[in-house]
Design a protein around this motif. Structure first.
Motif, PDB file in Angstrom:
ATOM      1  N   MET A   1      -4.631 -25.563  31.564  1.00  9.21           N
ATOM      2  CA  MET A   1      -4.627 -25.473  30.107  1.00  9.21           C
ATOM      3  C   MET A   1      -5.911 -24.785  29.661  1.00  9.21           C
ATOM      4  SD  MET A   1      -4.410 -28.603  27.415  1.00  9.21           S
ATOM      5  CE  MET A   1      -2.907 -29.126  28.241  1.00  9.21           C
ATOM      6  N   THR A   2      -5.786 -23.695  28.926  1.00 13.01           N
ATOM      7  CA  THR A   2      -6.941 -22.967  28.439  1.00 13.01           C
ATOM      8  C   THR A   2      -7.235 -23.383  27.016  1.00 13.01           C
ATOM      9  OG1 THR A   2      -6.417 -21.118  29.853  1.00 13.01           O
ATOM     10  CG2 THR A   2      -7.850 -20.672  27.994  1.00 13.01           C
ATOM     11  N   VAL A   3      -8.502 -23.682  26.728  1.00 11.18           N
ATOM     12  CA  VAL A   3      -8.887 -24.199  25.425  1.00 11.18           C
ATOM     13  C   VAL A   3      -9.716 -23.163  24.693  1.00 11.18           C
ATOM     14  CG1 VAL A   3     -10.081 -26.023  24.182  1.00 11.18           C
ATOM     15  CG2 VAL A   3      -8.866 -26.554  26.302  1.00 11.18           C
ATOM     16  N   PHE A   4      -9.269 -22.752  23.515  1.00  6.86           N
ATOM     17  CA  PHE A   4     -10.035 -21.888  22.637  1.00  6.86           C
ATOM     18  C   PHE A   4     -10.524 -22.761  21.487  1.00  6.86           C
ATOM     19  CE2 PHE A   4      -6.586 -19.411  24.520  1.00  6.86           C
ATOM     20  CZ  PHE A   4      -7.331 -18.473  25.220  1.00  6.86           C
ATOM     21  N   SER A   5     -11.822 -22.967  21.385  1.00  5.32           N
ATOM     22  CA  SER A   5     -12.339 -23.985  20.480  1.00  5.32           C
ATOM     23  C   SER A   5     -12.548 -23.439  19.077  1.00  5.32           C
ATOM     24  CB  SER A   5     -13.656 -24.551  21.011  1.00  5.32           C
ATOM     25  OG  SER A   5     -13.419 -25.370  22.116  1.00  5.32           O
ATOM     26  N   PHE A   6     -11.598 -23.710  18.191  1.00  6.29           N
ATOM     27  CA  PHE A   6     -11.774 -23.460  16.770  1.00  6.29           C
ATOM     28  C   PHE A   6     -11.632 -24.778  16.009  1.00  6.29           C
ATOM     29  CE2 PHE A   6     -11.227 -19.467  18.404  1.00  6.29           C
ATOM     30  CZ  PHE A   6      -9.995 -18.858  18.318  1.00  6.29           C
ATOM     31  N   PHE A   7     -11.716 -25.906  16.703  1.00  7.91           N
ATOM     32  CA  PHE A   7     -11.852 -27.252  16.140  1.00  7.91           C
ATOM     33  C   PHE A   7     -10.574 -28.075  15.967  1.00  7.91           C
ATOM     34  CE2 PHE A   7     -16.258 -26.760  15.624  1.00  7.91           C
ATOM     35  CZ  PHE A   7     -16.491 -25.471  15.199  1.00  7.91           C
ATOM     36  N   HIS A   8      -9.423 -27.523  15.569  1.00  9.93           N
ATOM     37  CA  HIS A   8      -8.191 -28.294  15.478  1.00  9.93           C
ATOM     38  C   HIS A   8      -7.276 -27.866  16.626  1.00  9.93           C
ATOM     39  CE1 HIS A   8      -9.590 -28.935  11.345  1.00  9.93           C
ATOM     40  NE2 HIS A   8      -8.803 -29.999  11.325  1.00  9.93           N
ATOM     41  N   ALA A   9      -6.817 -28.816  17.424  1.00  8.05           N
ATOM     42  CA  ALA A   9      -6.067 -28.495  18.641  1.00  8.05           C
ATOM     43  C   ALA A   9      -4.601 -28.238  18.348  1.00  8.05           C
ATOM     44  CB  ALA A   9      -6.216 -29.630  19.651  1.00  8.05           C
ATOM     45  N   HIS A  10      -4.094 -27.123  18.868  1.00  5.34           N
ATOM     46  CA  HIS A  10      -2.665 -26.795  18.826  1.00  5.34           C
ATOM     47  C   HIS A  10      -2.258 -26.292  20.202  1.00  5.34           C
ATOM     48  CE1 HIS A  10      -3.907 -26.468  14.569  1.00  5.34           C
ATOM     49  NE2 HIS A  10      -2.698 -26.931  14.330  1.00  5.34           N
ATOM     50  N   ARG A  11      -1.104 -26.752  20.655  1.00  4.21           N
ATOM     51  CA  ARG A  11      -0.627 -26.395  21.989  1.00  4.21           C
ATOM     52  C   ARG A  11       0.289 -25.173  21.927  1.00  4.21           C
ATOM     53  NH1 ARG A  11      -0.909 -30.024  26.057  1.00  4.21           N
ATOM     54  NH2 ARG A  11       1.160 -29.468  26.866  1.00  4.21           N
ATOM     55  N   LEU A  12       0.060 -24.258  22.858  1.00  3.40           N
ATOM     56  CA  LEU A  12       0.843 -23.030  22.963  1.00  3.40           C
ATOM     57  C   LEU A  12       1.482 -22.968  24.346  1.00  3.40           C
ATOM     58  CD1 LEU A  12       1.683 -20.057  22.272  1.00  3.40           C
ATOM     59  CD2 LEU A  12      -0.611 -19.363  23.015  1.00  3.40           C
ATOM     60  N   HIS A  13       2.787 -22.748  24.376  1.00  4.92           N
ATOM     61  CA  HIS A  13       3.531 -22.611  25.638  1.00  4.92           C
ATOM     62  C   HIS A  13       4.040 -21.182  25.726  1.00  4.92           C
ATOM     63  CE1 HIS A  13       6.097 -24.384  28.920  1.00  4.92           C
ATOM     64  NE2 HIS A  13       6.768 -23.264  28.682  1.00  4.92           N
ATOM     65  N   MET A  14       3.651 -20.474  26.801  1.00  2.72           N
ATOM     66  CA  MET A  14       4.029 -19.075  26.968  1.00  2.72           C
ATOM     67  C   MET A  14       4.858 -18.901  28.237  1.00  2.72           C
ATOM     68  SD  MET A  14       0.688 -16.914  25.789  1.00  2.72           S
ATOM     69  CE  MET A  14       1.671 -15.419  25.848  1.00  2.72           C
ATOM     70  N   VAL A  15       5.837 -18.020  28.159  1.00  3.17           N
ATOM     71  CA  VAL A  15       6.686 -17.678  29.301  1.00  3.17           C
ATOM     72  C   VAL A  15       6.768 -16.165  29.397  1.00  3.17           C
ATOM     73  CG1 VAL A  15       9.016 -17.765  30.279  1.00  3.17           C
ATOM     74  CG2 VAL A  15       8.092 -19.765  29.081  1.00  3.17           C
ATOM     75  N   THR A  16       6.622 -15.630  30.616  1.00  5.91           N
ATOM     76  CA  THR A  16       6.974 -14.243  30.869  1.00  5.91           C
ATOM     77  C   THR A  16       7.922 -14.212  32.054  1.00  5.91           C
ATOM     78  OG1 THR A  16       6.188 -12.007  31.371  1.00  5.91           O
ATOM     79  CG2 THR A  16       4.925 -13.834  32.317  1.00  5.91           C
ATOM     80  N   TRP A  17       8.977 -13.388  31.927  1.00  2.31           N
ATOM     81  CA  TRP A  17      10.003 -13.384  32.978  1.00  2.31           C
ATOM     82  C   TRP A  17      10.754 -12.061  32.943  1.00  2.31           C
ATOM     83  CZ3 TRP A  17      14.586 -17.453  33.200  1.00  2.31           C
ATOM     84  CH2 TRP A  17      15.175 -17.397  34.478  1.00  2.31           C
ATOM     85  N   ASN A  18      10.756 -11.371  34.079  1.00  4.24           N
ATOM     86  CA  ASN A  18      11.632 -10.223  34.256  1.00  4.24           C
ATOM     87  C   ASN A  18      12.979 -10.766  34.720  1.00  4.24           C
ATOM     88  OD1 ASN A  18      13.134  -8.071  35.454  1.00  4.24           O
ATOM     89  ND2 ASN A  18      11.256  -6.871  35.671  1.00  4.24           N
ATOM     90  N   VAL A  19      13.989 -10.686  33.856  1.00  2.00           N
ATOM     91  CA  VAL A  19      15.265 -11.350  34.129  1.00  2.00           C
ATOM     92  C   VAL A  19      16.267 -10.434  34.825  1.00  2.00           C
ATOM     93  CG1 VAL A  19      14.954 -12.966  32.237  1.00  2.00           C
ATOM     94  CG2 VAL A  19      16.176 -10.820  31.815  1.00  2.00           C
ATOM     95  N   ALA A  20      15.868  -9.182  35.116  1.00  2.00           N
ATOM     96  CA  ALA A  20      16.654  -8.282  35.963  1.00  2.00           C
ATOM     97  C   ALA A  20      18.105  -8.148  35.491  1.00  2.00           C
ATOM     98  CB  ALA A  20      16.597  -8.745  37.417  1.00  2.00           C
ATOM     99  N   THR A  21      18.295  -8.025  34.197  1.00  2.00           N
ATOM    100  CA  THR A  21      19.590  -7.825  33.523  1.00  2.00           C
ATOM    101  C   THR A  21      20.550  -9.008  33.667  1.00  2.00           C
ATOM    102  OG1 THR A  21      20.830  -6.705  35.302  1.00  2.00           O
ATOM    103  CG2 THR A  21      19.382  -5.328  33.938  1.00  2.00           C
ATOM    104  N   ALA A  22      20.079 -10.138  34.186  1.00  2.00           N
ATOM    105  CA  ALA A  22      20.959 -11.297  34.378  1.00  2.00           C
ATOM    106  C   ALA A  22      21.260 -11.981  33.051  1.00  2.00           C
ATOM    107  CB  ALA A  22      20.302 -12.298  35.333  1.00  2.00           C
TER     108      ALA A  22
END
Length: 448
Positions: A1-22
């Motif tokens: 979990m990477t924390v960027f400190s601007f004082f109020h915590a918000h969670r970010l979920h990221m996905v990257t996926w090459n789905v190969a036309t499926a």
């Protein structure tokens, strides 16, 4: 979990996926960590090689593509709203927010850059979404760069071209590099060079991934390319995500026997803090960065990054407070009350939409009314807007009202949920042109 400190915590979920036309899988629970005790505030999903055959692509302009539909239908019941998306052929970028944050996500813009076939074809390039999150400028850039081992330099050139050419109508952040926080991710196609196949596979089997890092092209290029040095990445403590036999955990067993590589990556760039109080704070890093081996529909495995954004909220109240007056049903005309809580650039194109609780996106309204056209009463504190009973759906349910600002390109106020009553009898529904359909449709056409 990477924390960027601007004082109020918000969670970010990221996905990257090459789905190969499926086509999408039936279940994305593990991909989105839906069983996690702490649910994210934001989801950002970047896909590459989404199927874009002529017939499918044309239908996807009018209707949601299967991947977007899957994520929207999965996340909407959990009170997430698709705030923005952009598609350039096989590249797709989706941005979701918890409903509670929607009025504080403003100035949403999306753009794209082609780099395939001398910049005239969109099979390679980048798509991005720019926005203000509680007053902080964020940019998410999903890329699919040139393939093959020998083109590492060309990949850097493509990335630099995308960074230089993408612009936004925003005084605070007209270019990608001007944003407080940039995420760069996608199938970046960097390979592991020099090491032979036997050594690479031995390191993977022994989970000694660190022995491969020095020959990872992206890590190597960062040592000599200043634009890459500005970006950070968590440790590659997961096995390379390319290339697999379909529906298996076996690396390429075809005649080509492509060497495994970390082609799928998530990086970020946090602009150095200025002297303004809103950007003061100490930044700390604690990564959660991994692949998901569960999915076998593609020759790539998806990569997931989870982050905590700690920020000082520059504003904490919505621009508009609004509520439904009295009983609502298709039997009687209705009234909306709204109050601007602070000045904002209103327009004759502003509208108020009626949405079912659990709506999927800003275009998923039941009906809408133009604010200026249907205004019936005005005072310093409260403005009343009329809604004709012919525009209220016969089938009621739990609903909310949302005020959409055309200048800020976002919802700036959401009412408390209220009940719209069912109607018995005949009722005529009038077809309407979507107030944001024209913008979305033209954007899709430009990206063809």
């Amino acid at each position: 979990m990477t924390v960027f400190s601007f004082f109020h915590a918000h969670r970010l979920h990221m996905v990257t996926w090459n789905v190969a036309t499926a086509d999408p899988p039936d279940d994305v629970t593990s991909l989105l960590h839906l069983n996690s005790q702490k649910s994210p505030d934001l989801y950002v999903i970047g896909l590459q090689e989404v199927y874009s055959g002529p017939l499918r692509f044309v239908s996807d302009i009018v209707f949601d593509d299967p991947w977007s539909h899957l994520f929207m239908s999965t996340l909407a019941p959990r009170k997430y709203v698709k705030m923005s998306s952009i598609r350039m052929q096989g590249l797709l970028l989706l941005f979701f927010s918890k409903l509670e944050h929607v009025p504080f996500i403003r100035d949403i813009q999306a753009t794209y850059t082609r780099t395939g076939i001398f910049g005239y074809w969109g099979n390679k390039g980048g798509v991005s979404i720019h926005l203000s999150f509680y007053g902080h400028m964020l940019c998410f850039l999903n890329c699919h760069l040139t393939a093959h081992m020998k083109y590492a330099t060309e990949r850097v050139d493509e990335f630099e071209y995308i960074m230089d050419t993408q612009t936004f109508e925003c005084e605070k952040a007209p270019r990608i590099a001007d944003h407080r926080l940039v995420f760069w991710f996608g199938d970046l196609n960097f390979r592991i060079q020099d090491h032979g196949m036997h050594f690479v596979r031995t390191c993977i089997n022994n989970q000694t991934y660190n022995l491969l890092w020095s020959k990872d092209q992206l890590i190597m290029m960062k040592k000599k390319e200043q634009i890459l040095q500005e970006f950070e990445e968590g440790p590659l403590d997961f096995q390379p995500t390319y290339k697999f036999d379909l529906n298996s955990d076996t690396y390429d067993s075809s005649g080509k026997k492509r060497k495994p590589a970390w082609t799928d990556r998530i990086l970020w760039r946090l602009r150095p803090k200025s002297s303004t109080p809103d950007e003061q704070g100490e930044d700390t890093v604690d990564d959660s960065y991994t692949s998901n081996m569960e999915y076998g529909i593609s020759d790539h495995k998806p990569v997931i990054g989870t982050f905590t954004l700690e920020l000082r909220k520059i504003f904490e109240i919505p621009l508009v407070r609004l509520q439904a007056e009295g009983d609502w049903s298709a039997d009687i005309d209705a009234m909306v009350h709204y109050t601007p809580l602070q000045p904002f650039p209103s327009s004759t194109w502003d509208w108020i939409g009626l949405y079912k609780v659990g709506f999927t996106s800003m275009t998923d309204y039941l009906t809408y009314t133009w604010v200026k056209d249907d205004e019936v009463a005005f005072s310093e504190e409260v403005i009343q807007v009329y809604v004709s009973k012919e525009e209220i759906p016969v089938r009621g349910g739990d609903c909310v009202l949302c005020y959409y600002s055309s200048v800020l390109r976002c919802i700036v106020g959401i009412s408390e949920p209220f009940k719209v009553g069912n109607t018995v009898g005949t009722h005529i529904l009038y077809a309407q042109i979507s107030p944001i359909m024209d913008v979305n449709f033209s954007l899709h056409l430009q990206a063809l």
